[in-house]
Design a protein around this motif. Structure first.
Motif, PDB file in Angstrom:
ATOM      1  N   LEU A  36     -14.136 -17.866 -22.456  1.00  0.00           N
ATOM      2  CA  LEU A  36     -13.755 -19.233 -22.811  1.00  0.00           C
ATOM      3  C   LEU A  36     -12.836 -19.854 -21.763  1.00  0.00           C
ATOM      4  N   THR A  37     -11.951 -19.072 -21.216  1.00  0.00           N
ATOM      5  CA  THR A  37     -11.050 -19.578 -20.169  1.00  0.00           C
ATOM      6  C   THR A  37     -11.840 -19.960 -18.929  1.00  0.00           C
ATOM      7  N   ARG A  38     -12.810 -19.133 -18.536  1.00  0.00           N
ATOM      8  CA  ARG A  38     -13.666 -19.472 -17.383  1.00  0.00           C
ATOM      9  C   ARG A  38     -14.401 -20.786 -17.637  1.00  0.00           C
ATOM     10  N   TRP A  39     -14.961 -20.930 -18.836  1.00  0.00           N
ATOM     11  CA  TRP A  39     -15.686 -22.157 -19.174  1.00  0.00           C
ATOM     12  C   TRP A  39     -14.745 -23.357 -19.149  1.00  0.00           C
ATOM     13  N   LEU A  40     -13.540 -23.169 -19.666  1.00  0.00           N
ATOM     14  CA  LEU A  40     -12.569 -24.264 -19.683  1.00  0.00           C
ATOM     15  C   LEU A  40     -12.210 -24.698 -18.261  1.00  0.00           C
ATOM     16  N   LEU A  41     -12.049 -23.763 -17.372  1.00  0.00           N
ATOM     17  CA  LEU A  41     -11.709 -24.091 -15.988  1.00  0.00           C
ATOM     18  C   LEU A  41     -12.850 -24.812 -15.272  1.00  0.00           C
ATOM     19  N   ARG A  42     -14.083 -24.543 -15.668  1.00  0.00           N
ATOM     20  CA  ARG A  42     -15.236 -25.205 -15.062  1.00  0.00           C
ATOM     21  C   ARG A  42     -15.502 -26.584 -15.660  1.00  0.00           C
ATOM     22  N   ALA A  43     -15.098 -26.801 -16.900  1.00  0.00           N
ATOM     23  CA  ALA A  43     -15.457 -28.022 -17.623  1.00  0.00           C
ATOM     24  C   ALA A  43     -15.029 -29.322 -16.926  1.00  0.00           C
ATOM     25  N   GLU A  75     -24.778 -26.996 -18.226  1.00  0.00           N
ATOM     26  CA  GLU A  75     -25.147 -25.804 -17.464  1.00  0.00           C
ATOM     27  C   GLU A  75     -24.080 -25.438 -16.448  1.00  0.00           C
ATOM     28  N   ASP A  76     -23.406 -26.454 -15.897  1.00  0.00           N
ATOM     29  CA  ASP A  76     -22.333 -26.191 -14.930  1.00  0.00           C
ATOM     30  C   ASP A  76     -21.184 -25.376 -15.534  1.00  0.00           C
ATOM     31  N   VAL A  77     -20.966 -25.548 -16.819  1.00  0.00           N
ATOM     32  CA  VAL A  77     -19.893 -24.816 -17.499  1.00  0.00           C
ATOM     33  C   VAL A  77     -20.239 -23.336 -17.599  1.00  0.00           C
ATOM     34  N   PHE A  78     -21.505 -23.046 -17.834  1.00  0.00           N
ATOM     35  CA  PHE A  78     -21.934 -21.674 -18.065  1.00  0.00           C
ATOM     36  C   PHE A  78     -22.320 -20.928 -16.788  1.00  0.00           C
ATOM     37  N   THR A  79     -22.557 -21.641 -15.704  1.00  0.00           N
ATOM     38  CA  THR A  79     -23.086 -21.025 -14.495  1.00  0.00           C
ATOM     39  C   THR A  79     -21.969 -20.633 -13.544  1.00  0.00           C
ATOM     40  N   GLU A  80     -21.996 -19.380 -13.111  1.00  0.00           N
ATOM     41  CA  GLU A  80     -21.042 -18.902 -12.098  1.00  0.00           C
ATOM     42  C   GLU A  80     -21.488 -19.421 -10.729  1.00  0.00           C
ATOM     43  N   LYS A  81     -20.541 -19.902  -9.953  1.00  0.00           N
ATOM     44  CA  LYS A  81     -20.899 -20.398  -8.614  1.00  0.00           C
ATOM     45  C   LYS A  81     -20.221 -19.590  -7.569  1.00  0.00           C
TER      46      LYS A  81
END
Length: 91
Positions: free
Chosen positions: A71-78, A85-91
């Protein structure tokens, strides 16, 4: 059958310790669940502010996640996301 042990001070002490341990574990679980709910709400709020439509399936994926690191990773991407998809995808 002798049931005097169950009325003894030792038996009461064991029960008291067990109840205290259960309450402690329950509070810790509750805090973790609360943090997860807060992170999920924040992610959904950021996506909404960005005008990104969130389907019921995606909303369930976010709110159903209990892993704080994920959830923290998703929050940082949001904030930088242009799509869900950008929220869920590792870049």
């Amino acid at each position: 059958m002798d049931l005097s042990f169950y009325k003894s001070a030792l038996s009461e002490e064991i029960r008291t310790e067990g109840r205290a341990e259960g309450r402690t574990e329950g509070r810790a679980e509750g805090r973790t669940e609360g943090r997860a709910e807060g992170l999920a709400r924040s992610i959904l709020l950021l996506l909404g502010q960005a005008g990104i439509e969130v389907s019921d399936e995606v909303r369930e994926r976010i709110t159903g996640c209990s892993d704080l690191d994920t959830l923290t990773r998703w929050l940082l991407r949001a904030p930088a996301a242009r799509s869900v998809e950008d929220v869920f995808t590792e870049k």
